[in-house]
Design a protein around this motif. Structure first.
Motif, PDB file in Angstrom:
ATOM      1  N   ILE A 116       9.653   3.485  10.926  1.00  0.00           N
ATOM      2  CA  ILE A 116       8.383   3.110  10.291  1.00  0.00           C
ATOM      3  C   ILE A 116       7.854   4.263   9.449  1.00  0.00           C
ATOM      4  CG2 ILE A 116       5.985   2.498  10.737  1.00  0.00           C
ATOM      5  CD1 ILE A 116       6.926   1.034  13.224  1.00  0.00           C
ATOM      6  N   TYR A 117       7.911   5.480   9.999  1.00  0.00           N
ATOM      7  CA  TYR A 117       7.405   6.637   9.261  1.00  0.00           C
ATOM      8  C   TYR A 117       8.339   7.042   8.113  1.00  0.00           C
ATOM      9  CZ  TYR A 117       3.419   7.720  12.226  1.00  0.00           C
ATOM     10  OH  TYR A 117       2.206   7.687  12.868  1.00  0.00           O
ATOM     11  N   ASP A 118       9.614   6.683   8.217  1.00  0.00           N
ATOM     12  CA  ASP A 118      10.567   7.024   7.164  1.00  0.00           C
ATOM     13  C   ASP A 118      10.688   5.937   6.097  1.00  0.00           C
ATOM     14  OD1 ASP A 118      11.126   9.426   8.317  1.00  0.00           O
ATOM     15  OD2 ASP A 118      12.952   8.757   9.340  1.00  0.00           O
ATOM     16  N   SER A 119       9.954   4.839   6.238  1.00  0.00           N
ATOM     17  CA  SER A 119      10.062   3.735   5.284  1.00  0.00           C
ATOM     18  C   SER A 119       9.557   4.148   3.912  1.00  0.00           C
ATOM     19  CB  SER A 119       9.265   2.523   5.785  1.00  0.00           C
ATOM     20  OG  SER A 119       7.881   2.837   5.856  1.00  0.00           O
ATOM     21  N   GLU A 120       9.995   3.411   2.883  1.00  0.00           N
ATOM     22  CA  GLU A 120       9.626   3.738   1.505  1.00  0.00           C
ATOM     23  C   GLU A 120       8.117   3.701   1.295  1.00  0.00           C
ATOM     24  OE1 GLU A 120      11.699   1.171  -1.125  1.00  0.00           O
ATOM     25  OE2 GLU A 120      13.694   1.901  -0.574  1.00  0.00           O
ATOM     26  N   ASP A 121       7.423   2.825   2.025  1.00  0.00           N
ATOM     27  CA  ASP A 121       5.973   2.721   1.864  1.00  0.00           C
ATOM     28  C   ASP A 121       5.241   3.966   2.330  1.00  0.00           C
ATOM     29  OD1 ASP A 121       6.393   0.188   0.910  1.00  0.00           O
ATOM     30  OD2 ASP A 121       6.000  -0.799   2.833  1.00  0.00           O
ATOM     31  N   GLN A 122       5.898   4.797   3.191  1.00  0.00           N
ATOM     32  CA  GLN A 122       5.231   5.958   3.761  1.00  0.00           C
ATOM     33  C   GLN A 122       5.652   7.281   3.133  1.00  0.00           C
ATOM     34  OE1 GLN A 122       2.732   5.548   5.966  1.00  0.00           O
ATOM     35  NE2 GLN A 122       3.114   3.363   5.623  1.00  0.00           N
ATOM     36  N   VAL A 123       6.714   7.263   2.352  1.00  0.00           N
ATOM     37  CA  VAL A 123       7.206   8.502   1.757  1.00  0.00           C
ATOM     38  C   VAL A 123       6.155   9.089   0.816  1.00  0.00           C
ATOM     39  CG1 VAL A 123       8.962   9.532   0.274  1.00  0.00           C
ATOM     40  CG2 VAL A 123       9.606   7.779   1.953  1.00  0.00           C
ATOM     41  N   GLY A 124       5.841  10.373   1.030  1.00  0.00           N
ATOM     42  CA  GLY A 124       4.879  11.052   0.174  1.00  0.00           C
ATOM     43  C   GLY A 124       3.436  10.785   0.523  1.00  0.00           C
ATOM     44  N   GLY A 126       0.651  11.419   3.381  1.00  0.00           N
ATOM     45  CA  GLY A 126       0.178  11.992   4.627  1.00  0.00           C
ATOM     46  C   GLY A 126       1.262  12.581   5.504  1.00  0.00           C
ATOM     47  N   PHE A 127       1.321  12.116   6.741  1.00  0.00           N
ATOM     48  CA  PHE A 127       2.195  12.689   7.759  1.00  0.00           C
ATOM     49  C   PHE A 127       3.664  12.386   7.472  1.00  0.00           C
ATOM     50  CE2 PHE A 127       4.455  12.487  11.803  1.00  0.00           C
ATOM     51  CZ  PHE A 127       4.117  13.718  12.361  1.00  0.00           C
ATOM     52  N   THR A 128       4.513  13.377   7.685  1.00  0.00           N
ATOM     53  CA  THR A 128       5.949  13.233   7.496  1.00  0.00           C
ATOM     54  C   THR A 128       6.665  13.473   8.816  1.00  0.00           C
ATOM     55  OG1 THR A 128       5.790  14.032   5.211  1.00  0.00           O
ATOM     56  CG2 THR A 128       7.968  14.033   6.228  1.00  0.00           C
ATOM     57  N   TRP A 129       7.565  12.580   9.151  1.00  0.00           N
ATOM     58  CA  TRP A 129       8.340  12.697  10.399  1.00  0.00           C
ATOM     59  C   TRP A 129       9.516  13.627  10.145  1.00  0.00           C
ATOM     60  CZ3 TRP A 129       7.911   9.413  14.987  1.00  0.00           C
ATOM     61  CH2 TRP A 129       8.933   9.629  15.927  1.00  0.00           C
ATOM     62  N   ARG A 165      -6.387   4.328  13.852  1.00  0.00           N
ATOM     63  CA  ARG A 165      -6.916   4.457  12.491  1.00  0.00           C
ATOM     64  C   ARG A 165      -8.378   4.017  12.454  1.00  0.00           C
ATOM     65  NH1 ARG A 165      -1.703   2.417  11.391  1.00  0.00           N
ATOM     66  NH2 ARG A 165      -2.489   0.293  11.225  1.00  0.00           N
ATOM     67  N   ILE A 166      -9.260   4.905  12.014  1.00  0.00           N
ATOM     68  CA  ILE A 166     -10.684   4.596  11.860  1.00  0.00           C
ATOM     69  C   ILE A 166     -11.079   4.962  10.434  1.00  0.00           C
ATOM     70  CG2 ILE A 166     -13.010   5.013  12.709  1.00  0.00           C
ATOM     71  CD1 ILE A 166     -11.811   5.906  15.332  1.00  0.00           C
ATOM     72  N   TYR A 167     -11.579   3.992   9.702  1.00  0.00           N
ATOM     73  CA  TYR A 167     -11.874   4.193   8.289  1.00  0.00           C
ATOM     74  C   TYR A 167     -12.890   5.318   8.085  1.00  0.00           C
ATOM     75  CZ  TYR A 167     -13.649   3.464   3.597  1.00  0.00           C
ATOM     76  OH  TYR A 167     -14.055   3.657   2.300  1.00  0.00           O
ATOM     77  N   ASN A 168     -12.524   6.252   7.203  1.00  0.00           N
ATOM     78  CA  ASN A 168     -13.402   7.331   6.745  1.00  0.00           C
ATOM     79  C   ASN A 168     -13.899   8.216   7.888  1.00  0.00           C
ATOM     80  OD1 ASN A 168     -14.359   8.564   4.407  1.00  0.00           O
ATOM     81  ND2 ASN A 168     -16.394   7.674   4.654  1.00  0.00           N
ATOM     82  N   TRP A 169     -13.123   8.259   8.978  1.00  0.00           N
ATOM     83  CA  TRP A 169     -13.524   9.094  10.112  1.00  0.00           C
ATOM     84  C   TRP A 169     -12.901  10.477   9.998  1.00  0.00           C
ATOM     85  CZ3 TRP A 169     -10.578  11.548  13.859  1.00  0.00           C
ATOM     86  CH2 TRP A 169     -11.263  12.045  14.972  1.00  0.00           C
ATOM     87  N   ASN A 222      -3.335   7.074   2.317  1.00  0.00           N
ATOM     88  CA  ASN A 222      -3.061   8.069   3.355  1.00  0.00           C
ATOM     89  C   ASN A 222      -1.855   7.761   4.229  1.00  0.00           C
ATOM     90  OD1 ASN A 222      -6.444   7.669   3.413  1.00  0.00           O
ATOM     91  ND2 ASN A 222      -5.639   9.679   2.872  1.00  0.00           N
ATOM     92  N   GLY A 223      -1.370   6.531   4.180  1.00  0.00           N
ATOM     93  CA  GLY A 223      -0.234   6.172   5.017  1.00  0.00           C
ATOM     94  C   GLY A 223      -0.609   6.106   6.482  1.00  0.00           C
ATOM     95  N   LEU A 224       0.408   6.176   7.341  1.00  0.00           N
ATOM     96  CA  LEU A 224       0.182   6.127   8.782  1.00  0.00           C
ATOM     97  C   LEU A 224      -0.484   7.410   9.273  1.00  0.00           C
ATOM     98  CD1 LEU A 224       3.603   4.583   9.805  1.00  0.00           C
ATOM     99  CD2 LEU A 224       1.379   3.462  10.011  1.00  0.00           C
ATOM    100  N   GLN A 225      -1.188   7.298  10.379  1.00  0.00           N
ATOM    101  CA  GLN A 225      -1.890   8.438  10.940  1.00  0.00           C
ATOM    102  C   GLN A 225      -0.907   9.464  11.502  1.00  0.00           C
ATOM    103  OE1 GLN A 225      -1.694   5.349  11.925  1.00  0.00           O
ATOM    104  NE2 GLN A 225      -2.499   5.024  13.973  1.00  0.00           N
ATOM    105  N   PRO A 226      -1.299  10.722  11.587  1.00  0.00           N
ATOM    106  CA  PRO A 226      -0.405  11.771  12.096  1.00  0.00           C
ATOM    107  C   PRO A 226      -0.217  11.642  13.607  1.00  0.00           C
ATOM    108  CG  PRO A 226      -2.593  12.651  11.734  1.00  0.00           C
ATOM    109  CD  PRO A 226      -2.606  11.258  11.174  1.00  0.00           C
TER     110      PRO A 226
END
Length: 289
Positions: A116-124, A126-129, A165-169, A222-226
């Motif tokens: 999930i973290y390595d998917s194309e939608d997440q590349v670049g 926020g958090f990187t696995w 995930r909490i918006y704008n937190w 921002n992608g997925l949370q760290p």
């Protein structure tokens, strides 16, 4: 005088049933429910246009409302959403060293999360696995439910934790406590039977400062949370003596909390956050090669 003839009264239930059948369909007037074909036609035409106009009215209202709403911004923010520590695959809440099938399912959970973290939608975003962020926990190949043939490679596994995930937190910062991180500790569990000194060591892997990943606003930006990882390693030096193993507590639990740290490493609980609980199952075969 002749005998008086008594008039037989009709059965009220029979007459009632006949009246109801006549209401359903009257063969004399050719009516259904008391209405003829022309009457039913007028009613159907009226309600067709009535409900069409009503549906159109609500469609226009809904369209106008949706144009005023940003799809990236939740309609309710900050009222009920609280920071909550969790892992993102149910298979990762339990580490079962003594059951190869369940340990394999645990490793599959790691691979699923990594994909999930390595998917194309997440590349670049926020958090990187990778090894920098997760250390030895970035690959499931490093997880072993029994000692390897090589020396200094004991049984080991990892816990993965993050916040919802909490918006704008953003984590609340003070003058000194300005680093968002996690801490995991041995726990007695809900039953109180958990071993607070199990034959394992536990340490955080990779980077631990997650502050720069907040505030989180959307998956697109921002992608997925760290997340953070804690490595659990079997420690033979903490194994009890043979004569003490019968009374040894084999239930082991871990509770992970979100914390704010200062430059000296001192930590305080993250305000309003809820912890996550994990379970470790094992027997003494994890120490035998």
């Amino acid at each position: 005088m002749g005998e008086e003839v008594k008039e037989k009264k009709p059965n009220k239930y029979v007459e009632g049933f006949k009246g109801f059948c006549t209401f359903l369909y009257n063969p004399d007037d050719h009516t259904v429910f008391g209405r003829g074909g022309a009457s039913w036609g007028k009613i159907l035409i009226f309600y067709f246009f009535f409900y069409s106009c009503l549906a159109g009215f609500f469609a226009v209202c809904l369209t106008v409302m949706l144009t005023t709403i940003d799809p990236k911004v939740p309609t309710v923010v900050g009222r009920t959403n609280k920071p909550m520590v969790a892992t993102y695959d149910s298979r990762l809440y339990t580490i079962n060293f003594k059951d190869p099938k369940k340990f394999a399912a645990y490793k599959e959970g790691i691979n699923t999360l990594k994909a999930i973290y390595d998917s194309e939608d997440q590349v670049g975003k926020g958090f990187t696995w990778n090894e920098d962020t997760l250390g030895d926990c970035y690959l499931s190949q490093f997880m072993k439910n029994e000692p390897a043939e090589k020396e200094n490679e004991p049984a080991q596994a990892c816990l993965y934790v993050g916040l919802n995930r909490i918006y704008n937190w953003s984590p609340p910062k003070s003058e000194s406590f300005d680093v968002l991180s996690f801490e995991c500790n041995w726990d007695a569990g809900k039953t109180g039977s958990g071993n607070l000194d199990p034959p394992f060591t536990m340490a955080m892997e990779g980077s631990y400062d997650l502050t720069n990943f907040y505030p989180w606003t959307s998956m697109e930006e921002n992608g997925l949370q760290p997340i953070s990882a804690f490595k659990i390693t079997a420690d033979a030096t903490k194994m009890p003596a043979v004569e003490d193993q019968d009374d040894y507590k084999m239930d082991t639990f871990v509770v992970c909390n979100a914390v704010m740290k200062n430059a000296n490493g001192t930590s305080i609980p993250l305000e309003g956050s809820r912890p996550a609980e994990f379970e470790i199952k094992y027997d003494f075969t994890i120490f035998s090669e």
